[in-house]
Design a protein around this motif. Structure first.
Motif, PDB file in Angstrom:
ATOM      1  N   LYS A 120     -10.129 -16.623  -3.330  1.00  0.00           N
ATOM      2  CA  LYS A 120      -8.566 -17.475  -3.128  1.00  0.00           C
ATOM      3  C   LYS A 120      -7.351 -16.435  -2.606  1.00  0.00           C
ATOM      4  N   ASN A 121      -7.987 -14.882  -2.552  1.00  0.00           N
ATOM      5  CA  ASN A 121      -6.841 -13.876  -1.426  1.00  0.00           C
ATOM      6  C   ASN A 121      -7.970 -13.008  -0.791  1.00  0.00           C
ATOM      7  N   MET A 122      -6.638 -12.351  -0.529  1.00  0.00           N
ATOM      8  CA  MET A 122      -7.582 -11.114  -0.317  1.00  0.00           C
ATOM      9  C   MET A 122      -5.895  -9.953   0.162  1.00  0.00           C
ATOM     10  N   ASP A 123      -6.339  -8.773   0.236  1.00  0.00           N
ATOM     11  CA  ASP A 123      -5.908  -7.389   0.809  1.00  0.00           C
ATOM     12  C   ASP A 123      -5.665  -7.662   2.315  1.00  0.00           C
ATOM     13  N   VAL A 124      -4.382  -7.209   2.874  1.00  0.00           N
ATOM     14  CA  VAL A 124      -4.690  -6.838   4.445  1.00  0.00           C
ATOM     15  C   VAL A 124      -4.295  -5.172   3.546  1.00  0.00           C
ATOM     16  N   CYS A 125      -4.862  -4.317   4.657  1.00  0.00           N
ATOM     17  CA  CYS A 125      -5.236  -3.110   4.702  1.00  0.00           C
ATOM     18  C   CYS A 125      -4.304  -1.645   5.698  1.00  0.00           C
ATOM     19  N   LEU A 126      -3.814  -1.183   5.917  1.00  0.00           N
ATOM     20  CA  LEU A 126      -2.975  -0.277   6.980  1.00  0.00           C
ATOM     21  C   LEU A 126      -4.142   1.130   6.666  1.00  0.00           C
ATOM     22  N   MET A 127      -5.343   1.558   6.999  1.00  0.00           N
ATOM     23  CA  MET A 127      -6.044   2.363   6.813  1.00  0.00           C
ATOM     24  C   MET A 127      -6.456   3.614   8.185  1.00  0.00           C
ATOM     25  N   LYS A 128      -6.727   4.342   7.746  1.00  0.00           N
ATOM     26  CA  LYS A 128      -7.252   5.351   9.080  1.00  0.00           C
ATOM     27  C   LYS A 128      -8.612   4.885   9.909  1.00  0.00           C
ATOM     28  N   PRO A 162      -0.581  10.990  22.946  1.00  0.00           N
ATOM     29  CA  PRO A 162       0.727   9.770  21.651  1.00  0.00           C
ATOM     30  C   PRO A 162       0.683  10.205  20.472  1.00  0.00           C
ATOM     31  N   ASP A 163       1.970   9.547  19.540  1.00  0.00           N
ATOM     32  CA  ASP A 163       2.635   9.914  18.480  1.00  0.00           C
ATOM     33  C   ASP A 163       1.293   9.802  17.537  1.00  0.00           C
ATOM     34  N   MET A 164       1.162   8.369  18.205  1.00  0.00           N
ATOM     35  CA  MET A 164       0.057   7.630  17.416  1.00  0.00           C
ATOM     36  C   MET A 164      -0.768   6.472  18.153  1.00  0.00           C
ATOM     37  N   ILE A 165      -2.528   6.486  17.318  1.00  0.00           N
ATOM     38  CA  ILE A 165      -2.215   4.558  17.932  1.00  0.00           C
ATOM     39  C   ILE A 165      -3.033   4.093  17.163  1.00  0.00           C
ATOM     40  N   VAL A 166      -2.462   2.896  17.850  1.00  0.00           N
ATOM     41  CA  VAL A 166      -2.609   1.733  16.739  1.00  0.00           C
ATOM     42  C   VAL A 166      -3.886   0.852  17.145  1.00  0.00           C
ATOM     43  N   VAL A 167      -4.716   0.277  15.920  1.00  0.00           N
ATOM     44  CA  VAL A 167      -5.254  -0.426  16.534  1.00  0.00           C
ATOM     45  C   VAL A 167      -6.072  -1.302  15.398  1.00  0.00           C
ATOM     46  N   ILE A 168      -5.585  -3.013  16.536  1.00  0.00           N
ATOM     47  CA  ILE A 168      -5.862  -3.924  15.486  1.00  0.00           C
ATOM     48  C   ILE A 168      -6.937  -5.326  16.131  1.00  0.00           C
ATOM     49  N   ALA A 209     -14.568   2.467   7.255  1.00  0.00           N
ATOM     50  CA  ALA A 209     -14.576   3.649   6.090  1.00  0.00           C
ATOM     51  C   ALA A 209     -13.480   4.686   6.188  1.00  0.00           C
ATOM     52  N   GLY A 210     -12.091   4.610   6.519  1.00  0.00           N
ATOM     53  CA  GLY A 210     -11.070   5.140   7.041  1.00  0.00           C
ATOM     54  C   GLY A 210     -10.477   4.797   5.635  1.00  0.00           C
ATOM     55  N   ASP A 211      -9.924   6.009   4.745  1.00  0.00           N
ATOM     56  CA  ASP A 211      -8.592   5.755   3.804  1.00  0.00           C
ATOM     57  C   ASP A 211      -7.837   5.289   3.584  1.00  0.00           C
ATOM     58  N   VAL A 212      -7.272   4.776   2.609  1.00  0.00           N
ATOM     59  CA  VAL A 212      -5.747   3.645   3.372  1.00  0.00           C
ATOM     60  C   VAL A 212      -4.885   4.023   2.878  1.00  0.00           C
ATOM     61  N   TYR A 213      -3.935   3.766   3.591  1.00  0.00           N
ATOM     62  CA  TYR A 213      -2.262   4.710   3.586  1.00  0.00           C
ATOM     63  C   TYR A 213      -1.660   2.898   2.845  1.00  0.00           C
ATOM     64  N   MET A 214      -2.056   2.029   3.334  1.00  0.00           N
ATOM     65  CA  MET A 214      -1.121   0.528   2.574  1.00  0.00           C
ATOM     66  C   MET A 214      -1.872  -0.279   2.429  1.00  0.00           C
ATOM     67  N   ARG A 215      -2.045  -1.149   0.948  1.00  0.00           N
ATOM     68  CA  ARG A 215      -2.591  -2.410   1.281  1.00  0.00           C
ATOM     69  C   ARG A 215      -1.118  -2.994   0.426  1.00  0.00           C
ATOM     70  N   CYS A 244      -5.119   7.970  14.299  1.00  0.00           N
ATOM     71  CA  CYS A 244      -5.507   6.288  14.544  1.00  0.00           C
ATOM     72  C   CYS A 244      -5.623   5.773  13.612  1.00  0.00           C
ATOM     73  N   ILE A 245      -4.860   4.955  13.412  1.00  0.00           N
ATOM     74  CA  ILE A 245      -4.651   3.736  12.125  1.00  0.00           C
ATOM     75  C   ILE A 245      -4.682   2.333  12.986  1.00  0.00           C
ATOM     76  N   ASN A 246      -5.594   1.690  11.626  1.00  0.00           N
ATOM     77  CA  ASN A 246      -5.830   0.300  11.768  1.00  0.00           C
ATOM     78  C   ASN A 246      -5.546  -0.306  10.639  1.00  0.00           C
ATOM     79  N   ILE A 247      -5.142  -1.955  11.181  1.00  0.00           N
ATOM     80  CA  ILE A 247      -4.762  -3.163  10.825  1.00  0.00           C
ATOM     81  C   ILE A 247      -6.454  -3.596  10.207  1.00  0.00           C
ATOM     82  N   HIS A 248      -6.342  -3.676   9.187  1.00  0.00           N
ATOM     83  CA  HIS A 248      -7.837  -4.292   8.438  1.00  0.00           C
ATOM     84  C   HIS A 248      -7.860  -5.822   7.475  1.00  0.00           C
ATOM     85  N   PRO A 249      -7.530  -6.757   7.833  1.00  0.00           N
ATOM     86  CA  PRO A 249      -7.554  -8.213   7.132  1.00  0.00           C
ATOM     87  C   PRO A 249      -8.972  -8.012   5.697  1.00  0.00           C
ATOM     88  N   SER A 250      -9.148  -7.527   4.758  1.00  0.00           N
ATOM     89  CA  SER A 250      -9.856  -7.774   3.985  1.00  0.00           C
ATOM     90  C   SER A 250      -9.480  -6.770   3.080  1.00  0.00           C
TER      91      SER A 250
END
Length: 270
Positions: A120-128, A72-78, A135-141, A94-100
């Motif tokens: 009252k709010n939360m982040d959605v993180c796209l992370m390694k 694969p070029d990439m693995i997406v985990v949710i 514990a991975g680095d975050v690419y986008m919030r 390998c990237i992951n969507i984590h809702p916090s």
């Protein structure tokens, strides 16, 4: 782009469907079928059902990863619920969507925990994805609001929509988003159990409302009847019950339940 998708739950399906319409999905990993209902019928996960309809290759054990011939070029985990080892993590990004708001609420139940705690709010993180849990680095919030009556299902739907946007944006040009290490002290969530649904009437109206929103129901006795409280709201600082399900009966509105008590004084938790 050649993708491997890994996920299990309902809210993941629209995200994976969008990816499958735009990329080459070479494999879908999801949990093995589990026994459900009174008859304990083996039931595939929502992602499994979706992948079958799409006629995509399905794997229900991570041990089968080595059998995939195409890289694969990439693995997406949710919301997959399986710890990934080096053989997977080293095979492709390998990237992951984590809702916090990482590092807050790592672990299996970030949305439920945020609602339960009255956030009252939360982040959605796209992370390694790394070997250490979330514990991975975050690419986008991206930040989303938790409205006062939002349930876990409501928030999963919000996360699903924003995850589609984030992944589309990221996959167009991954190099545009440098990894940013998480900062701050992490907190961790846990899996909730049936006992977590039991209402403690000594708690505040807001705490009980949050419990029902987060877990889908609150279990208690009313006038000696076992019930599930399914929907509530806060009105003038007090808890108002909107929908209830007595044991062995279908869900009903609160007024119908009260009418069935024939004028008896309502006793909560008895």
């Amino acid at each position: 782009m050649k993708l491997i998708l890994m996920g299990t739950n309902d809210f993941v399906v629209p995200v994976f469907d969008d990816l499958a319409n735009k990329h080459d999905v070479i494999a879908v990993f999801t949990r093995a079928p589990k026994p459900t209902g009174r008859k304990h019928i083996l039931t595939p996960s929502p992602v499994h059902f979706w992948a079958e309809q799409k006629k995509l290759p399905i794997y229900t054990s991570i041990k089968e990863f080595e059998t995939i011939a195409t890289k694969p070029d990439m693995i997406v985990v949710i919301s997959y619920g399986v710890i990934l080892r080096d053989n997977v993590l080293n095979s492709a990004k390998c990237i992951n969507i984590h809702p916090s708001s990482l590092p807050k609420y790592r672990g299996p139940s970030p949305i439920r925990t945020a609602i339960l705690n009255g956030d009252k709010n939360m982040d959605v993180c796209l992370m390694k994805v790394v070997a250490e849990l979330d514990a991975g680095d975050v690419y986008m919030r991206k930040n989303i609001v938790i409205d006062e009556n939002d349930t876990n299902e409501d928030m999963e739907n919000k996360v699903s929509k924003i995850a589609i946007e984030m992944l589309n944006e990221y996959l167009k040009n991954p190099n545009q988003y440098p990894p940013i290490p998480q900062s701050g002290k992490p907190t961790f969530t846990r899996k909730f159990e049936g006992t977590d649904e039991i209402i403690d009437w000594k708690k505040s109206a807001q705490q009980i409302h949050n419990q029902i929103r987060a877990l889908g129901c609150g279990r208690t006795k009313i006038n000696g009847i076992d019930v599930k409280i399914l929907e509530t709201k806060i009105e003038n600082g007090e808890l108002r019950i909107l929908k209830i399900q007595p044991s062995g009966k279908k869900p009903m509105d609160w007024k119908s339940f009260v009418n069935g008590l024939h004028g008896m004084e309502i006793r909560y938790g008895e």
